[in-house]
Design a protein around this motif. Structure first.
Motif, PDB file in Angstrom:
ATOM      1  N   SER A  71       0.857  -1.138   0.268  1.00  0.00           N
ATOM      2  CA  SER A  71      -0.037   0.081   0.032  1.00  0.00           C
ATOM      3  C   SER A  71       0.897   1.287   0.008  1.00  0.00           C
ATOM      4  N   TRP A  72       1.952   1.157   0.732  1.00  0.00           N
ATOM      5  CA  TRP A  72       2.836   2.499   0.880  1.00  0.00           C
ATOM      6  C   TRP A  72       3.514   2.627  -0.408  1.00  0.00           C
ATOM      7  N   LEU A  73       3.860   1.288  -1.035  1.00  0.00           N
ATOM      8  CA  LEU A  73       4.627   1.801  -2.276  1.00  0.00           C
ATOM      9  C   LEU A  73       3.827   2.324  -3.484  1.00  0.00           C
ATOM     10  N   PHE A  74       2.440   1.956  -3.328  1.00  0.00           N
ATOM     11  CA  PHE A  74       1.810   2.364  -4.607  1.00  0.00           C
ATOM     12  C   PHE A  74       1.013   3.724  -4.147  1.00  0.00           C
ATOM     13  N   THR A  75       0.811   4.098  -2.773  1.00  0.00           N
ATOM     14  CA  THR A  75      -0.008   5.426  -2.715  1.00  0.00           C
ATOM     15  C   THR A  75       1.093   6.739  -2.306  1.00  0.00           C
ATOM     16  N   ARG A  76       2.086   6.284  -1.440  1.00  0.00           N
ATOM     17  CA  ARG A  76       3.032   7.585  -1.094  1.00  0.00           C
ATOM     18  C   ARG A  76       3.538   8.226  -2.337  1.00  0.00           C
ATOM     19  N   PRO A  77       4.035   7.784  -3.449  1.00  0.00           N
ATOM     20  CA  PRO A  77       4.528   8.725  -4.470  1.00  0.00           C
ATOM     21  C   PRO A  77       3.274   9.580  -4.824  1.00  0.00           C
TER      22      PRO A  77
ATOM     23  N   VAL B  71     -10.327   8.080  -3.313  1.00  0.00           N
ATOM     24  CA  VAL B  71     -10.287   7.386  -4.739  1.00  0.00           C
ATOM     25  C   VAL B  71      -9.097   6.183  -4.686  1.00  0.00           C
ATOM     26  N   TRP B  72      -7.899   6.615  -4.795  1.00  0.00           N
ATOM     27  CA  TRP B  72      -6.886   5.996  -5.158  1.00  0.00           C
ATOM     28  C   TRP B  72      -6.412   5.265  -3.836  1.00  0.00           C
ATOM     29  N   VAL B  73      -6.414   5.838  -2.737  1.00  0.00           N
ATOM     30  CA  VAL B  73      -5.899   5.237  -1.421  1.00  0.00           C
ATOM     31  C   VAL B  73      -6.840   4.143  -1.189  1.00  0.00           C
ATOM     32  N   PRO B  74      -8.024   4.065  -0.915  1.00  0.00           N
ATOM     33  CA  PRO B  74      -8.782   3.082  -0.777  1.00  0.00           C
ATOM     34  C   PRO B  74      -8.790   1.790  -1.523  1.00  0.00           C
ATOM     35  N   LEU B  75      -8.879   2.223  -2.859  1.00  0.00           N
ATOM     36  CA  LEU B  75      -8.531   1.027  -3.921  1.00  0.00           C
ATOM     37  C   LEU B  75      -7.378   0.431  -3.674  1.00  0.00           C
ATOM     38  N   VAL B  76      -6.120   0.924  -3.551  1.00  0.00           N
ATOM     39  CA  VAL B  76      -4.808   0.495  -3.495  1.00  0.00           C
ATOM     40  C   VAL B  76      -4.846  -0.413  -2.158  1.00  0.00           C
ATOM     41  N   GLU B  77      -5.434   0.042  -1.061  1.00  0.00           N
ATOM     42  CA  GLU B  77      -5.511  -0.361   0.354  1.00  0.00           C
ATOM     43  C   GLU B  77      -6.212  -1.709   0.195  1.00  0.00           C
TER      44      GLU B  77
ATOM     45  N   LEU C 290      -6.973  -3.760  -2.436  1.00  0.00           N
ATOM     46  CA  LEU C 290      -6.438  -4.559  -3.140  1.00  0.00           C
ATOM     47  C   LEU C 290      -5.184  -5.055  -2.602  1.00  0.00           C
ATOM     48  N   ALA C 291      -4.429  -4.247  -1.805  1.00  0.00           N
ATOM     49  CA  ALA C 291      -3.202  -4.887  -1.180  1.00  0.00           C
ATOM     50  C   ALA C 291      -3.680  -5.815  -0.245  1.00  0.00           C
ATOM     51  N   LYS C 292      -4.812  -5.486   0.634  1.00  0.00           N
ATOM     52  CA  LYS C 292      -5.122  -6.434   1.750  1.00  0.00           C
ATOM     53  C   LYS C 292      -5.632  -7.808   1.151  1.00  0.00           C
ATOM     54  N   ALA C 293      -6.087  -7.822  -0.306  1.00  0.00           N
ATOM     55  CA  ALA C 293      -6.742  -8.834  -0.864  1.00  0.00           C
ATOM     56  C   ALA C 293      -5.460  -9.967  -1.052  1.00  0.00           C
ATOM     57  N   ILE C 294      -4.054  -9.310  -1.382  1.00  0.00           N
ATOM     58  CA  ILE C 294      -3.058 -10.110  -1.633  1.00  0.00           C
ATOM     59  C   ILE C 294      -2.709 -11.598  -0.875  1.00  0.00           C
ATOM     60  N   PRO C 295      -2.606 -11.495   0.492  1.00  0.00           N
ATOM     61  CA  PRO C 295      -2.309 -12.300   1.221  1.00  0.00           C
ATOM     62  C   PRO C 295      -3.626 -13.399   0.941  1.00  0.00           C
ATOM     63  N   LEU C 296      -5.063 -13.234   0.783  1.00  0.00           N
ATOM     64  CA  LEU C 296      -5.910 -14.086   0.493  1.00  0.00           C
ATOM     65  C   LEU C 296      -5.852 -14.744  -0.529  1.00  0.00           C
ATOM     66  N   VAL C 297      -5.683 -14.078  -1.858  1.00  0.00           N
ATOM     67  CA  VAL C 297      -5.532 -14.690  -3.276  1.00  0.00           C
ATOM     68  C   VAL C 297      -4.228 -15.674  -2.833  1.00  0.00           C
ATOM     69  N   LEU C 298      -3.140 -15.301  -2.339  1.00  0.00           N
ATOM     70  CA  LEU C 298      -1.865 -16.218  -2.236  1.00  0.00           C
ATOM     71  C   LEU C 298      -2.396 -17.409  -1.704  1.00  0.00           C
ATOM     72  N   PHE C 299      -3.123 -17.416  -0.296  1.00  0.00           N
ATOM     73  CA  PHE C 299      -3.804 -18.520   0.332  1.00  0.00           C
ATOM     74  C   PHE C 299      -4.471 -19.473  -0.422  1.00  0.00           C
ATOM     75  N   LEU C 300      -5.419 -18.683  -1.357  1.00  0.00           N
ATOM     76  CA  LEU C 300      -6.326 -19.722  -2.223  1.00  0.00           C
ATOM     77  C   LEU C 300      -5.413 -20.353  -3.174  1.00  0.00           C
ATOM     78  N   TRP C 301      -4.352 -19.671  -3.932  1.00  0.00           N
ATOM     79  CA  TRP C 301      -3.535 -20.395  -4.789  1.00  0.00           C
ATOM     80  C   TRP C 301      -2.624 -21.400  -4.315  1.00  0.00           C
ATOM     81  N   LEU C 302      -2.190 -21.314  -3.037  1.00  0.00           N
ATOM     82  CA  LEU C 302      -1.661 -22.322  -2.405  1.00  0.00           C
ATOM     83  C   LEU C 302      -2.711 -23.616  -2.052  1.00  0.00           C
ATOM     84  N   TYR C 303      -3.719 -23.274  -1.622  1.00  0.00           N
ATOM     85  CA  TYR C 303      -4.669 -24.585  -1.746  1.00  0.00           C
ATOM     86  C   TYR C 303      -5.060 -25.060  -2.924  1.00  0.00           C
TER      87      TYR C 303
END
Length: 353
Positions: free
Chosen positions: A81-87, A101-107, A109-122
């Motif tokens: 989130s920091w990498l994509f919002t701070r600049p 707009v930008w901050v809520p969307l990025v945050e 999506l960023a929080k969804a990443i661990p869940l997507v990785l979990f589903l991919w591993l499963y």
């Protein structure tokens, strides 16, 4: 049973994350922010504790995996989130386009990443699948970790309006969800609740992935809802009333979370019963046999741990068999955990129970 290298690596990563977490949090105590940190941790882990209990029969993950997801929100999601919002904030400043707009969307999506990785591993596991309610619980853990770190940066706690450790428990919904934000006269489910809803959508999208349009709707609709709710919290311009109206003034996400979690548990119970594995159900009869160890305390501890692994593995196998994509084969590890609890000499005894 042998420990696979990938499992040893995951344990090592968990230990490193735990040490890193305390390395960040302990200095905050020394600087006088200990009460704020404790208020956040108590509120979020109180909810996770009752979620773990509520899903004990239908989840395929344990406490360690839940804590690991909390750390993934604390470290991974916040970093992305920091990498994509701070600049962007540095270039264009803080306004409704960037902050609302930008901050809520990025945050989100960023929080969804661990869940997507979990589903991919499963998806790479043979003969195992996941539940729905546990993805909501894991989403809550990810969002909770994100919220704790974000509040550390701002030297605040959104989980407690009066900033006391147990202040959140006296607020509306405090007995169930002390993590809800009640400032400014609003009631919002905020980061942990938002990511729990995203977890609900991703879980359903994974289960119904063969129906691509339906799966896409399951994945996108919850993400859009929580992003709008997040935007409504951050927005101060003329479009704020419109955005609030789209979420029914923050009521729609609240309803989805509060009703979605128990319904997800019911859904998981039905899936678990649809095509169960051939091995015995991890119910009370098996627990009685597994705990009948003649007073050997260490054997009781081993059996309790093995029963937990067996219960979660059995449930994962049942979910896989219930799926149209399931292979219907029982996991060899599941049979191994069963033999730990009920050695061959006691199989007949467990069957007679």
């Amino acid at each position: 049973m042998k420990t696979q290298p990938i499992e040893a690596l995951s344990v090592l990563g968990f230990v490193v994350a735990l040490i890193s977490f305390f390395t960040i949090v302990i200095p905050e105590w020394s600087q006088g922010a200990g009460g704020l940190v404790m208020a956040n941790l108590v509120a979020h882990w109180y909810v996770l504790a009752w979620m773990l209990v509520a899903t004990v029969v239908v989840r395929t993950v344990g406490i360690r995996q839940t804590v690991a997801m909390f750390f993934s929100g604390f470290f991974l999601a916040t970093t992305v989130s920091w990498l994509f919002t701070r600049p962007l904030l540095n270039w264009f400043g803080e306004n409704d386009m960037t902050v609302a707009v930008w901050v809520p969307l990025v945050e989100e999506l960023a929080k969804a990443i661990p869940l997507v990785l979990f589903l991919w591993l499963y998806s790479r596991r043979s003969g195992q699948s996941h539940g729905v309610s546990e993805l909501m619980m894991l989403g809550f853990a990810v969002g909770g970790g994100f919220a704790v770190y974000e509040d550390l940066l701002w030297n605040r706690t959104m989980a407690s309006w009066d900033e006391s450790v147990f202040g959140s428990f006296g607020e509306p919904w405090g007995a169930v969800f002390p993590t809800f934000f009640t400032g400014y006269g609003d009631l919002l489910i905020v980061h942990a609740g938002w990511t729990a809803i995203v977890g609900l959508g991703l879980a359903l999208a994974s289960i119904y992935r063969r129906r691509r349009i339906l799966a896409l709707c399951f994945a996108i609709a919850p993400l859009a809802l929580v992003t709008l709710d997040h935007a409504a919290l951050n927005m101060r311009g003329g479009f704020a009333p419109v955005v609030n109206a789209l979420t029914l003034n923050n009521v729609l996400p609240l309803v989805v979370l509060v009703l979605g979690f128990p319904l997800a548990i019911v859904y998981d119970v039905l899936r678990r019963r649809h095509r169960p594995p051939a091995l015995p159900v991890p119910g009370r009869a098996l627990y009685r046999v597994g705990l009948r160890t003649g007073g050997d305390v260490w054997r009781v501890i081993i059996n309790v741990l093995a029963l937990g692994h067996y219960r979660r593995g059995w449930t994962a196998a049942a979910y896989d068999r219930a799926s149209v994509l399931g292979r219907g084969d029982d996991d060899a590890r599941l049979a191994a955990w069963y033999r730990v609890v009920v050695p061959p000499a006691r199989v007949a005894e467990s069957a007679s129970e």
